[in-house]
Every structure is written in structure tokens, then in C-alpha cells.
Design a protein around this motif. Structure first.
Motif, PDB file in Angstrom:
ATOM      1  N   GLY A 166     -27.747   4.946   5.103  1.00 49.40           N
ATOM      2  CA  GLY A 166     -27.060   4.895   6.382  1.00 49.40           C
ATOM      3  C   GLY A 166     -27.828   5.558   7.502  1.00 49.40           C
ATOM      4  N   SER A 167     -28.788   6.399   7.201  1.00 44.93           N
ATOM      5  CA  SER A 167     -29.542   7.090   8.242  1.00 44.93           C
ATOM      6  C   SER A 167     -30.611   6.212   8.864  1.00 44.93           C
ATOM      7  N   GLY A 168     -30.902   5.080   8.220  1.00 46.15           N
ATOM      8  CA  GLY A 168     -31.964   4.221   8.715  1.00 46.15           C
ATOM      9  C   GLY A 168     -33.327   4.645   8.232  1.00 46.15           C
ATOM     10  N   GLU A 169     -33.434   5.761   7.483  1.00 47.27           N
ATOM     11  CA  GLU A 169     -34.709   6.230   6.978  1.00 47.27           C
ATOM     12  C   GLU A 169     -34.848   5.813   5.513  1.00 47.27           C
ATOM     13  N   VAL A 170     -35.667   4.810   5.257  1.00 43.09           N
ATOM     14  CA  VAL A 170     -35.850   4.319   3.899  1.00 43.09           C
ATOM     15  C   VAL A 170     -37.335   4.156   3.633  1.00 43.09           C
ATOM     16  N   LYS A 171     -37.675   3.648   2.447  1.00 42.61           N
ATOM     17  CA  LYS A 171     -39.067   3.489   2.070  1.00 42.61           C
ATOM     18  C   LYS A 171     -39.793   2.524   2.995  1.00 42.61           C
ATOM     19  N   ASP A 172     -41.071   2.756   3.189  1.00 39.19           N
ATOM     20  CA  ASP A 172     -41.883   1.868   4.016  1.00 39.19           C
ATOM     21  C   ASP A 172     -42.071   0.520   3.343  1.00 39.19           C
ATOM     22  N   THR A 173     -42.245   0.526   2.020  1.00 42.25           N
ATOM     23  CA  THR A 173     -42.449  -0.693   1.250  1.00 42.25           C
ATOM     24  C   THR A 173     -41.475  -0.712   0.089  1.00 42.25           C
ATOM     25  N   ILE A 174     -40.779  -1.833  -0.093  1.00 38.27           N
ATOM     26  CA  ILE A 174     -39.947  -1.981  -1.271  1.00 38.27           C
ATOM     27  C   ILE A 174     -40.593  -3.008  -2.200  1.00 38.27           C
ATOM     28  N   SER A 175     -40.449  -2.778  -3.499  1.00 33.80           N
ATOM     29  CA  SER A 175     -41.021  -3.657  -4.515  1.00 33.80           C
ATOM     30  C   SER A 175     -39.886  -4.349  -5.263  1.00 33.80           C
ATOM     31  N   ILE A 176     -39.977  -5.657  -5.348  1.00 34.87           N
ATOM     32  CA  ILE A 176     -38.925  -6.468  -5.945  1.00 34.87           C
ATOM     33  C   ILE A 176     -39.501  -7.246  -7.121  1.00 34.87           C
ATOM     34  N   ALA A 177     -38.839  -7.177  -8.268  1.00 41.07           N
ATOM     35  CA  ALA A 177     -39.216  -8.000  -9.422  1.00 41.07           C
ATOM     36  C   ALA A 177     -38.294  -9.207  -9.432  1.00 41.07           C
ATOM     37  N   TYR A 178     -38.850 -10.373  -9.131  1.00 42.73           N
ATOM     38  CA  TYR A 178     -38.048 -11.603  -9.066  1.00 42.73           C
ATOM     39  C   TYR A 178     -38.358 -12.457 -10.280  1.00 42.73           C
ATOM     40  N   ASP A 179     -37.340 -13.112 -10.817  1.00 44.79           N
ATOM     41  CA  ASP A 179     -37.472 -13.734 -12.132  1.00 44.79           C
ATOM     42  C   ASP A 179     -38.116 -15.115 -12.132  1.00 44.79           C
ATOM     43  N   ALA A 180     -38.133 -15.831 -11.024  1.00 43.09           N
ATOM     44  CA  ALA A 180     -38.666 -17.200 -11.034  1.00 43.09           C
ATOM     45  C   ALA A 180     -39.365 -17.500  -9.722  1.00 43.09           C
ATOM     46  N   GLN A 181     -40.512 -18.128  -9.811  1.00 44.09           N
ATOM     47  CA  GLN A 181     -41.269 -18.510  -8.619  1.00 44.09           C
ATOM     48  C   GLN A 181     -40.932 -19.948  -8.243  1.00 44.09           C
ATOM     49  N   PRO A 182     -40.493 -20.195  -7.006  1.00 41.50           N
ATOM     50  CA  PRO A 182     -40.212 -21.574  -6.605  1.00 41.50           C
ATOM     51  C   PRO A 182     -41.505 -22.351  -6.407  1.00 41.50           C
ATOM     52  N   SER A 183     -41.395 -23.665  -6.418  1.00 38.01           N
ATOM     53  CA  SER A 183     -42.576 -24.501  -6.206  1.00 38.01           C
ATOM     54  C   SER A 183     -42.986 -24.545  -4.746  1.00 38.01           C
ATOM     55  N   THR A 184     -42.060 -24.213  -3.842  1.00 33.53           N
ATOM     56  CA  THR A 184     -42.352 -24.154  -2.415  1.00 33.53           C
ATOM     57  C   THR A 184     -41.398 -23.176  -1.751  1.00 33.53           C
ATOM     58  N   PHE A 185     -41.820 -22.609  -0.634  1.00 38.10           N
ATOM     59  CA  PHE A 185     -40.949 -21.756   0.168  1.00 38.10           C
ATOM     60  C   PHE A 185     -40.455 -22.477   1.420  1.00 38.10           C
ATOM     61  N   ASP A 186     -40.668 -23.769   1.489  1.00 39.03           N
ATOM     62  CA  ASP A 186     -40.220 -24.578   2.624  1.00 39.03           C
ATOM     63  C   ASP A 186     -38.733 -24.896   2.434  1.00 39.03           C
ATOM     64  N   PRO A 187     -37.837 -24.256   3.185  1.00 41.92           N
ATOM     65  CA  PRO A 187     -36.400 -24.406   2.920  1.00 41.92           C
ATOM     66  C   PRO A 187     -35.872 -25.816   3.151  1.00 41.92           C
ATOM     67  N   HIS A 188     -36.499 -26.575   4.053  1.00 44.10           N
ATOM     68  CA  HIS A 188     -36.008 -27.917   4.348  1.00 44.10           C
ATOM     69  C   HIS A 188     -36.148 -28.870   3.169  1.00 44.10           C
ATOM     70  N   THR A 189     -37.087 -28.598   2.266  1.00 41.80           N
ATOM     71  CA  THR A 189     -37.471 -29.590   1.276  1.00 41.80           C
ATOM     72  C   THR A 189     -36.955 -29.326  -0.133  1.00 41.80           C
ATOM     73  N   THR A 190     -36.261 -28.216  -0.349  1.00 33.68           N
ATOM     74  CA  THR A 190     -35.814 -27.891  -1.705  1.00 33.68           C
ATOM     75  C   THR A 190     -34.473 -27.180  -1.682  1.00 33.68           C
ATOM     76  N   GLY A 191     -33.692 -27.407  -2.741  1.00 32.09           N
ATOM     77  CA  GLY A 191     -32.429 -26.703  -2.901  1.00 32.09           C
ATOM     78  C   GLY A 191     -32.531 -25.537  -3.859  1.00 32.09           C
ATOM     79  N   ALA A 192     -33.756 -25.138  -4.227  1.00 32.20           N
ATOM     80  CA  ALA A 192     -33.950 -24.059  -5.196  1.00 32.20           C
ATOM     81  C   ALA A 192     -33.371 -22.745  -4.666  1.00 32.20           C
ATOM     82  N   ILE A 193     -32.595 -22.060  -5.512  1.00 32.41           N
ATOM     83  CA  ILE A 193     -32.015 -20.776  -5.118  1.00 32.41           C
ATOM     84  C   ILE A 193     -33.100 -19.762  -4.795  1.00 32.41           C
ATOM     85  N   ALA A 194     -34.194 -19.770  -5.577  1.00 30.94           N
ATOM     86  CA  ALA A 194     -35.272 -18.816  -5.334  1.00 30.94           C
ATOM     87  C   ALA A 194     -35.816 -18.955  -3.918  1.00 30.94           C
ATOM     88  N   THR A 195     -35.986 -20.189  -3.455  1.00 31.17           N
ATOM     89  CA  THR A 195     -36.464 -20.409  -2.086  1.00 31.17           C
ATOM     90  C   THR A 195     -35.453 -19.896  -1.081  1.00 31.17           C
TER      91      THR A 195
END
Length: 438
Positions: free
Chosen positions: A30-59
Motif C-alpha cells: 500500500g505504500s507504493g514502495e515495492v521491488k524494482d523487478t519482479i520475477s514471474i514463473a509462467y507455465d506456458a509460452q503462447p505462440s504469439t503475443f499479438d492479442p488480435h490473432t489468438t484466444g490463448a489465455i497466456a497471451t
């Protein structure tokens, strides 16, 4: 959105019911002071990050801080103006006019104007089958009225326009018109994916990670937030999203502090992780676990009697318990055939609509003169709950006399196979809750 990113660490399960485990470290969020970098472990890589072209949840999940839409869904499942400042509808919902916010900046420094919105929405219409079927009767397109006004005139009414424009899956995000013009018919690479969100793409190392950086030009139009609507400010500078397919590795990394956020953990680990010091959890009605059947012309399941066989053969509770097992007294799912979240105005209780009836399934198979030709199922081990659901479903189909062939693919291949109507008869999949009846 804002609540999710104000926390230091979380474990998120992205199925049917989602719970988030949040472990605070350093300053209180709540103070607005958090880590400079956060690291996320995501379980699946989408084939594209173009939102218009895929319904993949990961995208959709990864890009929701990169892009914004004219409308975003609030916590009650209702569309609210985001990049649109206001809108009007006339002629029995056949004409929609959208007034745009002024001063909104893209990541490249350009101001968002009507040309960008028109180019983006027309590209989206051409890519998203759900949207085009709901909106277009005779090739209608969005048009520029002036620099801050866009409209579309329809032959037939579309009462769900704000819902369509706020949809989470394959979203109608807004990009610069110059970027849209360079896209051609393919997917946009990440260096061309420019939005108005609070973060921007920095790098994609395929099969390793995607790096997002804070967009300093992001200025929220309100201090309020509800669901995905409103203030999307982030309180860190960099998000490193690592693609970690092994669930145990994601959990271990969370416990050791290597990762601040881990997606899609084992439900069986809920009790242990939720009892970790400094951790709390939240529940959220997230997505549907759905059986997708190949109904294309010439396919076996094009016949509704075949689809009835599948429905009568399966027991939803057994499938769900295998996919998302109850932990202690905590149940993470509900068996309801409604496509909408309980918070949605479109929700209807359909929990009694589908019941297993093995004898009825066998009777229908006899009427179909089934000759033992295999039913082809496909699945992926990238999402353990999908894989486990498939194994139980396969056994239930075999119990009524079906011969089942199971093909297991990596996530990227699975997404490719989905568009090949000769590759499968059915498969389980999870989708975000629909926002509209279309």
C-alpha cells in the motif's frame, strides 16, 4: 489488475476458480514502495503475443498490462469506459458512436486518435470470428468521424457491443495505425506490439522469457479500479516472465524467492503454500473447463447424436476432481454448464443440465452402428489439470464402448492442432468466462 500488481508475490491458478497466494516482502504494497523487478514463473509460452490473432489465455494474461481497450470489465462483469470517454447508440442499436479520451499516449510517444482506433478495431474484426459474426452482416467497418470520435453503422442491431469490445480473450486492443498497416496478414512481433498500457514489451527470448518494462508515459484517467477497469498503474519498473513448464520448479522457485509470482501450481500444494509465513490467498471465478468437439462438416461429431454420446458418457464431478482435486475442505471448482461467471448479468444456474447416463450413451452408439473407429482426443501436459481431465474423460468414453486414441502435444503444437479440423475429434480446454451471450 491493480490489486494483482500491487502485491509482491503470488501464486495463481488459472482454472475455473482461481486462488492467489501473496507473500509480502520488503515494504507493504500500500505504500507504493515495492521491488524494482519482479520475477514471474509462467507455465506456458503462447505462440504469439499479438492479442488480435489468438484466444490463448497466456497471451491475454501477459498482454493485459501492455494494451487497453475502449471498454474494460469491472468486478461485476459489466463493461466500463476505458480508452473511450463516453458512447452513444441510436437507431435501435444499429449505430454506435464512441468519444475517445484525449491525451492518451502510446508507448512510442504518439497520441491515440481515431485513426488508430479504426485501424485496430477493423483488424480485430477481421481476426476474431466471435466479433465478426456478432457485429458484421454485410462487411460493416468502424469509421472515423473526427480525431476523437469513431462510429460504426450496422445493418442489424448489436446490443452487446460494449461487451464485445471489452472481452478478455482475443481482445479488441488499440494499437497505432502505423503498426497495424505494417502487420499484413500475419502476427505482429513483440517489437511492433505497442499499446497504451502501463507496461511495454522490451524483449522476448523464445522458450526462455519475456521482459516487460514500465511505461513512464502512462497516466490513469481515474484513481479507481474495479476488475480490469480503471487505474492500471504498476509499482515496479520491470517484470521478467520466465516460461517454466515444470510445476515443481515453479513452486520451489517461489519458496526460495527466485520467483515472486508463480502461475498454475498444484492444487494439492494449496494447504502448505497458503500456510507459509506472510502469505494470504484470494479466490476468483476465472474460467471454464470445456470439452471442445470437432463439429466441422464431414467430421463424425458434426452429428448431434454423436455429441450426445459424449455428454451422456462423461461424469463432470469425477473429471473435475481429477483435474482440480479438493484439498481438505477446500473445493476449487463448481460443475455448472453456464459459460458465464456468477458475477455476470448473463449467469444462469445450469448445474442440473448435464448428467451421466452410460446406458443412454451405449444405446445411442448402437443406433449409430459404431464400428470401433477410434475417437481421437488430444491434450497437453503443459497444464496438468487439462492432462488429468483428459485421462479420466478417456476412461469414461472407453467405459461405454468407444475406442479412444489419445495424442499428447506440447502447448505450442496443441495450439496449432486446434486449427486443423482433421487432427482431432475432441479435447478439453479452459477459456476465460465469456462476457456476452455471443
Amino acid at each position: 489488475m491493480k490489486r494483482w500488481f500491487k502485491k509482491i508475490a503470488a501464486v495463481v491458478l488459472t482454472v475455473t476458480t482461481v486462488f492467489a497466494l501473496t507473500a509480502c516482502g520488503g515494504s507493504e504494497s500500500g505504500s507504493g514502495e515495492v521491488k524494482d523487478t519482479i520475477s514471474i514463473a509462467y507455465d506456458a509460452q503462447p505462440s504469439t503475443f499479438d492479442p488480435h490473432t489468438t484466444g490463448a489465455i497466456a497471451t491475454a494474461e501477459i498482454t493485459k498490462v501492455v494494451f487497453e481497450k475502449l471498454f474494460e470489465m469491472d468486478a461485476d462483469g459489466k463493461p466500463q469506459c476505458q480508452l473511450a470517454e463516453s458512447y452513444t447508440t441510436a437507431n435501435d442499436n444499429k449505430e454506435w458512436t464512441f468519444n475517445l479520451r484525449k491525451g492518451v499516449k502510446f508507448h512510442n510517444g504518439e497520441e491515440m486518435k481515431a485513426d488508430d482506433v479504426v485501424a485496430s478495431l477493423n483488424r480485430w474484426l477481421g481476426k476474431c470470428a466471435q466479433a465478426s459474426k456478432s457485429i458484421q452482416t454485410n462487411g460493416e467497418q468502424f469509421e472515423k468521424v473526427d480525431d476523437y470520435t469513431v462510429k460504426i453503422s450496422l445493418e442489424n442491431p448489436c446490443i452487446t457491443m460494449p461487451y464485445l469490445l471489452s472481452n478478455f480473450s482475443q481482445p479488441a486492443v488499440i494499437m497505432p495505425a502505423s503498426i497495424i498497416a505494417s502487420a499484413g496478414t500475419g502476427n505482429l512481433p513483440v517489437d511492433k506490439l505497442i499499446g497504451t498500457g502501463s507496461m511495454k514489451f522490451a524483449e522476448w527470448s523464445v522458450d526462455n522469457y519475456v521482459k516487460l518494462e514500465k511505461f513512464d508515459g502512462y497516466t490513469p484517467f481515474t484513481t479507481e479500479s474495479s476488475g480490469s477497469w480503471g487505474d492500471r498503474t504498476v509499482y515496479f519498473n520491470t517484470a521478467m516472465i520466465y516460461f517454466v513448464t515444470d510445476t515443481t520448479t515453479r513452486i520451489n522457485g517461489l519458496e526460495t524467492g527466485e520467483y515472486d509470482i508463480s502461475s498454475n501450481i498444484f492444487y494439492s500444494d494449496f494447504d502448505r503454500l497458503s500456510n507459509m509465513s506472510g502469505v494470504h490467498y484470494e479466490f476468483d471465478d476465472m474460467a471454464d473447463l470445456t470439452i471442445v468437439m470437432n463439429k466441422s462438416e464431414g467430421s463424425r461429431l458434426h452429428d448431434p447424436k454423436w455429441r450426445q454420446v459424449i455428454n451422456y458418457a462423461i461424469d463432470l464431478d469425477t473429471i473435475f476432481e481429477a483435474a482440480i482435486p479438493t484439498t481438505g475442505t477446500t473445493k476449487f471448482y463448481s460443475t455448472n454448464a453456464c459459460y458465464y461467471a456468477k458475477s455476470s448479468p448473463w449467469y444462469v444456474d445450469m448445474s442440473q443440465s448435464v448428467k451421466q447416463n452410460k446406458e443412454k450413451a451405449k444405446q445411442l452408439l448402437a443406433e449409430l452402428n459404431y464400428d470401433g473407429t477410434p475417437i481421437v482426443m488430444m491434450t497437453t501436459e503443459a497444464y496438468p489439470f487439462l492432462y488429468n481431465a483428459t485421462l479420466v474423460m478417456k476412461q469414461q468414453l472407453e467405459d461405454v464402448g468407444l475406442n479412444v486414441t489419445l495424442n499428447v502435444y506440447d502447448w505450442g503444437t496443441m495450439l496449432t492442432k486446434i486449427s486443423d479440423k482433421t487432427a482431432f475429434d475432441l479435447y478439453p480446454m479452459h477459456y476465460p468466462h465469456d462476457n456476452n451471450p455471443s
